[in-house]
Scaffold this motif. Structure first.
Motif, PDB file in Angstrom:
ATOM      1  N   SER A   1      30.681  -3.840 -20.796  1.00  0.00           N
ATOM      2  CA  SER A   1      31.736  -5.318 -20.463  1.00  0.00           C
ATOM      3  C   SER A   1      32.730  -5.476 -20.013  1.00  0.00           C
ATOM      4  CB  SER A   1      31.661  -6.011 -22.303  1.00  0.00           C
ATOM      5  OG  SER A   1      31.830  -7.530 -21.971  1.00  0.00           O
ATOM      6  N   TYR A   2      33.743  -4.663 -20.585  1.00  0.00           N
ATOM      7  CA  TYR A   2      34.587  -4.939 -19.988  1.00  0.00           C
ATOM      8  C   TYR A   2      34.961  -4.274 -18.121  1.00  0.00           C
ATOM      9  CZ  TYR A   2      40.083  -6.032 -19.130  1.00  0.00           C
ATOM     10  OH  TYR A   2      41.520  -6.025 -19.137  1.00  0.00           O
ATOM     11  N   PHE A   3      34.215  -3.484 -17.832  1.00  0.00           N
ATOM     12  CA  PHE A   3      33.932  -2.785 -16.355  1.00  0.00           C
ATOM     13  C   PHE A   3      32.884  -3.786 -15.751  1.00  0.00           C
ATOM     14  CE2 PHE A   3      31.305  -0.759 -13.367  1.00  0.00           C
ATOM     15  CZ  PHE A   3      31.372   0.045 -13.187  1.00  0.00           C
ATOM     16  N   GLY A   4      32.413  -4.933 -16.500  1.00  0.00           N
ATOM     17  CA  GLY A   4      31.195  -5.596 -16.213  1.00  0.00           C
ATOM     18  C   GLY A   4      32.059  -6.938 -15.433  1.00  0.00           C
ATOM     19  N   ASP A   5      33.034  -7.034 -16.453  1.00  0.00           N
ATOM     20  CA  ASP A   5      33.916  -8.234 -16.778  1.00  0.00           C
ATOM     21  C   ASP A   5      34.969  -7.768 -15.204  1.00  0.00           C
ATOM     22  OD1 ASP A   5      33.722  -9.468 -18.014  1.00  0.00           O
ATOM     23  OD2 ASP A   5      35.200  -8.716 -19.552  1.00  0.00           O
ATOM     24  N   MET A   6      35.633  -7.102 -14.433  1.00  0.00           N
ATOM     25  CA  MET A   6      36.409  -6.211 -13.575  1.00  0.00           C
ATOM     26  C   MET A   6      35.343  -6.537 -12.283  1.00  0.00           C
ATOM     27  SD  MET A   6      38.799  -5.793 -14.474  1.00  0.00           S
ATOM     28  CE  MET A   6      38.308  -6.731 -16.008  1.00  0.00           C
ATOM     29  N   MET A   7      33.655  -6.245 -12.721  1.00  0.00           N
ATOM     30  CA  MET A   7      33.288  -6.494 -10.931  1.00  0.00           C
ATOM     31  C   MET A   7      32.233  -8.105 -11.249  1.00  0.00           C
ATOM     32  SD  MET A   7      31.185  -3.415 -10.289  1.00  0.00           S
ATOM     33  CE  MET A   7      31.025  -1.908 -10.896  1.00  0.00           C
ATOM     34  N   ASN A   8      32.757  -8.640 -12.308  1.00  0.00           N
ATOM     35  CA  ASN A   8      32.855 -10.011 -11.860  1.00  0.00           C
ATOM     36  C   ASN A   8      33.772 -10.809 -11.198  1.00  0.00           C
ATOM     37  OD1 ASN A   8      32.863 -13.091 -12.737  1.00  0.00           O
ATOM     38  ND2 ASN A   8      31.375 -13.076 -13.445  1.00  0.00           N
ATOM     39  N   THR A   9      35.235 -10.566 -11.330  1.00  0.00           N
ATOM     40  CA  THR A   9      36.064 -11.051 -11.080  1.00  0.00           C
ATOM     41  C   THR A   9      36.570 -10.485  -9.275  1.00  0.00           C
ATOM     42  OG1 THR A   9      37.395 -10.376 -12.807  1.00  0.00           O
ATOM     43  CG2 THR A   9      39.010 -10.768 -10.594  1.00  0.00           C
ATOM     44  N   THR A  10      36.103  -9.308  -9.204  1.00  0.00           N
ATOM     45  CA  THR A  10      36.048  -8.587  -7.053  1.00  0.00           C
ATOM     46  C   THR A  10      35.044  -9.848  -7.094  1.00  0.00           C
ATOM     47  OG1 THR A  10      37.238  -6.581  -8.295  1.00  0.00           O
ATOM     48  CG2 THR A  10      36.046  -6.647  -6.240  1.00  0.00           C
ATOM     49  N   GLY A  11      33.750  -9.885  -6.860  1.00  0.00           N
ATOM     50  CA  GLY A  11      32.305 -10.587  -7.004  1.00  0.00           C
ATOM     51  C   GLY A  11      32.959 -11.728  -6.649  1.00  0.00           C
ATOM     52  N   LEU A  12      33.708 -12.261  -7.673  1.00  0.00           N
ATOM     53  CA  LEU A  12      33.926 -13.844  -7.653  1.00  0.00           C
ATOM     54  C   LEU A  12      34.534 -14.017  -6.155  1.00  0.00           C
ATOM     55  CD1 LEU A  12      33.637 -16.292  -8.322  1.00  0.00           C
ATOM     56  CD2 LEU A  12      35.803 -16.327 -10.280  1.00  0.00           C
ATOM     57  N   ALA A  13      35.824 -13.578  -6.336  1.00  0.00           N
ATOM     58  CA  ALA A  13      36.898 -13.537  -5.214  1.00  0.00           C
ATOM     59  C   ALA A  13      36.331 -13.286  -3.368  1.00  0.00           C
ATOM     60  CB  ALA A  13      38.160 -12.376  -5.606  1.00  0.00           C
ATOM     61  N   ILE A  14      35.912 -12.293  -2.976  1.00  0.00           N
ATOM     62  CA  ILE A  14      35.053 -11.794  -1.795  1.00  0.00           C
ATOM     63  C   ILE A  14      34.223 -12.518  -1.732  1.00  0.00           C
ATOM     64  CG2 ILE A  14      33.640 -10.577  -0.906  1.00  0.00           C
ATOM     65  CD1 ILE A  14      34.850  -7.920  -2.888  1.00  0.00           C
ATOM     66  N   MET A  15      33.483 -13.239  -2.404  1.00  0.00           N
ATOM     67  CA  MET A  15      32.214 -13.794  -2.289  1.00  0.00           C
ATOM     68  C   MET A  15      33.009 -15.358  -2.327  1.00  0.00           C
ATOM     69  SD  MET A  15      29.397 -15.619  -5.002  1.00  0.00           S
ATOM     70  CE  MET A  15      30.819 -16.786  -6.214  1.00  0.00           C
ATOM     71  N   LEU A  16      33.035 -16.183  -2.494  1.00  0.00           N
ATOM     72  CA  LEU A  16      34.565 -17.392  -2.489  1.00  0.00           C
ATOM     73  C   LEU A  16      34.985 -17.216  -1.194  1.00  0.00           C
ATOM     74  CD1 LEU A  16      35.412 -18.812  -5.748  1.00  0.00           C
ATOM     75  CD2 LEU A  16      33.750 -19.414  -4.462  1.00  0.00           C
ATOM     76  N   PHE A  17      35.575 -16.286  -0.935  1.00  0.00           N
ATOM     77  CA  PHE A  17      36.445 -16.254   0.338  1.00  0.00           C
ATOM     78  C   PHE A  17      35.319 -15.623   1.580  1.00  0.00           C
ATOM     79  CE2 PHE A  17      38.608 -13.235   4.002  1.00  0.00           C
ATOM     80  CZ  PHE A  17      39.098 -14.272   4.809  1.00  0.00           C
ATOM     81  N   LEU A  18      34.678 -14.838   1.258  1.00  0.00           N
ATOM     82  CA  LEU A  18      33.565 -15.213   2.505  1.00  0.00           C
ATOM     83  C   LEU A  18      32.566 -16.324   2.714  1.00  0.00           C
ATOM     84  CD1 LEU A  18      31.946 -11.360   1.974  1.00  0.00           C
ATOM     85  CD2 LEU A  18      33.815 -12.010   3.951  1.00  0.00           C
TER      86      LEU A  18
END
Length: 847
Positions: A456-473
């Motif tokens: 689950s913690y591995f997935g949390d890091m995916m979420n944090t990274t994806g959120l930052a990239i998605m909002l910026f793009l």
């Protein structure tokens, strides 16, 4: 070579090395320094030499065998002011006291002291001279603080080695006890040394002499140390005097209690128990028969075999003694040992029939040492005695039956050293090794929790990274990216206090499963909301974080219900190391996935999948607690109850305060690290990646080192050392010349962070009973999150004004100050994860 001969060789070797450094340094450095400023060096050197000599008159001998003076103050002033060779002369000859060599102090120890003092102050002063920092730069203060740490560290190291070789004491215990008993001296006297340095800055010699006014406060401080030393000895002797009350009733047992107490302390130290635990066990050994004052002489001194009725009366003496001691709050730990010192390993003892690890370790030690002394001394009921060799052989035969095998093994080492009895291994029950990580992972419920949370913690890091990239793009706005990250952090602060009562009032397993399912559903909606309605993204992120605000304290609250207390530290070590490992893998894997798939969608799908996986594993994690009633929530009274519990516990109160300060000051470095990498360290984006990786790698190393360190150090000291270690590392990162040095010091910072965190979280879990543990954990999460946010908010403007290097130095200094401040709180300083102190002993209805 015997240990005694090796010790003597060590003393002469240190003496020769130190005096050689003194001579070589003087020959090489002194001519140039004297040619430049001879009058100033000689005047200040003579003043410091006299002041150091006066400060070393009548040294106090500590319990460990070392000596204590107030000479650290002028010597620290000398390090700040004089060139290294002059510091060595002051250290060598200013530390001579009134003990005449060959009479009151052996020649080898006299010359060892001379060489040791030279080395203790030579090494830091030479390093300080090489750094070439000038007063009053910020780096000068940090360098002086590190110099004091180096002085104390080298002195403790060399003296502990000497005492270990000469007395056969345990090195780690000796070093730890030296620091514990002198920590206030190591803080207060360097401050006086700084004042000495300032006073000696005066231009005229007559004005410099005003420094001798500081000798008055030093004398007062020395007088207080003398009184404390005398009080400590009086307290130790008072327990022996109390035991004489019992021993006097039977001339054949005179001295028995004192011998048992000394033997118990030796065994406890060989088992690497904390200093407090060793002292408690020594006192319990001295007072173990205190309850016999309630036994009639006709029974106690009866030379014939006791009748069953008389034996039942004799068996009441542990409870009688425990009840007497339990009346004093400070002796409740001793009372528990006295109550159970006749329990047996197989459960056949009295008064409560405890067995194995249910028996307090102190009681197991007293039982074995009492038996050894009893069978090696004549008694009215048994005039024959056994030799030490026969006695330890008999106890070995009962190891694993009546006695703890580990205790008998340690006792045998003492008997072998004191009486020359060879250690026999044949026929001895195998000694149980301390439980390792495999013992934790054999517990199925914990293994399921650990596996699910790692994924689950591995997935949390995916979420944090994806959120930052998605909002910026999608938006191109850094402000909206920051808003998304704030939405992830805000619920912990907003609902932290509310989450605690919910975690304490409902089944934690079901609560965590529900939170995982909610997070999985909401996570899937994020990429679709991003395309159609951006505000929905922030709402979904906020709700996911709200579910996490319930999940995280529930997870930490349930761990102590899954593993025994003896495995709690290793369980937290596994959880922490897996989180840090998954953090490194998650961020790097997320970048690869986005680069290959050219989409952020897979990141959210993977994260949702990990939540579902976690929920499935949690189906096997049954919440074993039985003390928490399922009642209707009354949020405000529940919150007040939890807050009062924290405030009433000295350990929790102190750790919560330290947690807040550590989060606040460490938070100052989080947004500043990228500017440090791109600016002063000239590392670029790659360098920044290496710095972040170093922190993560260090944290993994520290997570595995923490349980081993806790076998040697008290939890409170380890927590404070971890905070101080983070501070020192941050300070060094602020003055690092390049990325390579930055990576090295931040690797240490990462290790120090988990060395601080694991004993802290284990202590918090141990101090909080199950019925309030959720509120304690959620309060801790709230304080950490609030501290981090405030620290990060301060760091931005501060970095713009003074630069990232100064922010790191300031954060490091504040963390060191927080650790030093923590030393003043006994609830934190003396915190331990030894067996829980029992409640006051009560007399049963049967007596």
């Amino acid at each position: 070579m015997t240990r005694e001969k090796l010790g003597t060789f060590y003393l002469w070797a240190v003496a020769a090395l130190g005096l050689s450094v003194l001579v070589i340094s003087t020959v090489v450095q002194a001519p140039a320094d004297l040619a430049h400023s001879a009058k100033q060096i000689i005047a200040e050197g003579v003043i410091l030499l006299v002041l150091t000599f006066l400060s070393h008159i009548s040294p106090l001998e500590t319990r460990q065998g070392s000596t204590l003076t107030v000479g650290l103050a002028p010597l620290v002033g000398a390090v700040m002011l004089l060139p290294p060779w002059a510091v060595m002369w002051v250290a060598c000859f200013g530390t001579v006291d009134e003990r005449i060599p060959g009479r009151r102090i052996p020649w080898d120890r006299f010359f060892f002291n001379r060489g040791n003092f030279v080395l203790v102050y030579a090494i830091p002063s030479l390093l300080l001279a090489a750094v070439k920092v000038k007063y009053p730069n910020a780096g000068w203060y940090l360098a002086q603080a590190l110099t004091v740490v180096a002085i104390v560290g080298i002195n403790v190291l060399t003296v502990a080695v000497a005492l270990t070789l000469l007395r056969g004491s345990n090195f780690w215990a000796t070093a730890k006890n030296t620091v514990e008993n002198s920590w206030l001296t190591y803080i207060a006297l360097p401050v006086v040394g700084y004042l000495i340095y300032l006073l000696l800055q005066a231009p005229l010699v007559s004005e410099k002499l005003a420094v001798f006014l500081l000798y008055g406060p030093l004398l007062v401080y020395r007088a207080s140390l003398l009184k404390q030393n005398r009080l400590d000895r009086w307290l130790r002797d008072s327990f022996i005097m109390q035991s004489r009350i019992v021993d006097k009733r039977d001339g054949q047992t005179f001295g028995h209690s004192q011998r048992v107490g000394e033997l118990c302390e030796g065994v406890a130290r060989l088992l690497h128990l904390s200093d407090d635990a060793c002292n408690t066990i020594r006192v319990a050994g001295i007072l173990h028969d205190l309850g016999k004052i309630a036994i009639p002489d006709s029974i106690l001194l009866k030379p014939a075999r006791l009748t069953p009725e008389e034996y039942e009366i004799i068996k009441t003496h542990p409870v009688e003694g425990a009840n007497i001691l339990a009346e004093h709050p400070e002796q409740r730990g001793v009372a528990a040992i006295v109550r159970h010192h006749h329990e047996k390993w197989n459960g056949s003892g009295y008064p409560d029939g405890l067995k194995g690890d249910e028996i307090p370790i102190g009681a197991r030690i007293v039982d074995a040492c009492d038996a050894f002394d009893t069978i090696t001394q004549a008694r009215v009921f048994r005039p024959t005695v056994k030799t030490p060799a026969d006695a330890i052989q008999e106890l070995n035969g009962l190891a694993g039956v009546w006695y703890d095998p580990a205790v008998i093994g340690a006792l045998e080492k003492i008997v072998s050293s004191k009486w020359g009895v060879p250690i026999a291994t044949a026929g001895r029950p195998p000694q149980v090794k301390p439980p390792g990580y495999s013992a934790v992972l054999r517990i199925r419920k914990f293994r399921l929790l650990w596996t699910g949370q790692a994924v689950s913690y591995f997935g949390d890091m995916m979420n944090t990274t994806g959120l930052a990239i998605m909002l910026f793009l999608l938006t191109g706005s850094a402000s909206l990216v920051a808003l998304g990250l704030i939405a992830k952090a805000a619920p912990t602060i907003l609902f932290g206090l509310v989450a605690g009562p919910i975690v304490d009032r409902f089944n934690r397993q079901r609560l965590m499963i529900g939170a995982d399912l909610v997070r999985a559903v909401l996570t899937i909606t994020i990429p679709f909301l991003a395309i159609r309605w951006i505000p929905g993204v922030f709402i979904a992120v906020f709700l996911i974080a709200t579910a996490s605000a319930l999940f995280n304290p529930a997870k930490q609250a349930v761990v102590p219900n899954l593993v025994p207390t003896s495995l709690l530290v290793r369980a937290n070590s596994l959880v922490s190391s897996s989180e840090k490992t998954m953090e490194l893998l998650g961020y790097s894997t997320a970048g690869i996935i986005v680069g290959v798939a050219r989409s952020w969608l897979p990141l959210f799908l993977i994260d949702a999948g990990t939540y579902i996986f976690s929920a499935i594993t949690l189906l096997g994690v049954i919440d074993n607690q039985k003390t928490r009633p399922i009642v209707k929530l009354h949020l405000l009274p529940n919150i007040v109850e939890g807050t009062r519990f924290i405030l009433r516990s000295s350990a929790l109160r102190a750790t919560m305060g330290l947690t807040t300060m550590a989060a606040l000051f460490a938070g100052m470095t989080f947004p500043t690290l990228v500017f440090l990498a791109l600016g002063p360290l000239h590392g670029g984006p790659t360098g920044y990646g290496f710095l972040e990786a170093a922190i993560g790698a260090g944290a993994i190393i520290g997570a595995f080192a923490a349980p081993e360190l806790m076998n040697k150090l008290r939890a409170g000291w380890l927590i404070l050392a971890g905070v101080a270690g983070i501070g020192v590392s941050y300070g060094l990162a602020g003055v690092a010349p390049n990325v390579a040095v930055g990576v090295a010091v931040l690797l240490i910072a990462g290790a120090a962070s988990t060395v601080y965190y694991i004993p802290l979280i284990s202590l918090t879990q141990r101090e909080a009973p199950d019925y309030v543990r959720g509120r304690v954990m959620s309060s801790r999460f709230l304080l950490v999150q609030a501290g981090l946010l405030v620290g990060m908010a301060v760091a931005g403007p501060l970095s713009d004004r003074v630069g990232p290097s100064v922010v790191f130095i300031a954060a490091g200094g504040l963390l060191i100050a927080a650790a030093l401040l923590g030393l003043g709180f006994r609830g934190l300083r003396d915190a331990t994860l030894d067996e829980p102190r029992p409640s006051p002993v009560k007399v049963s209805a049967t007596g």
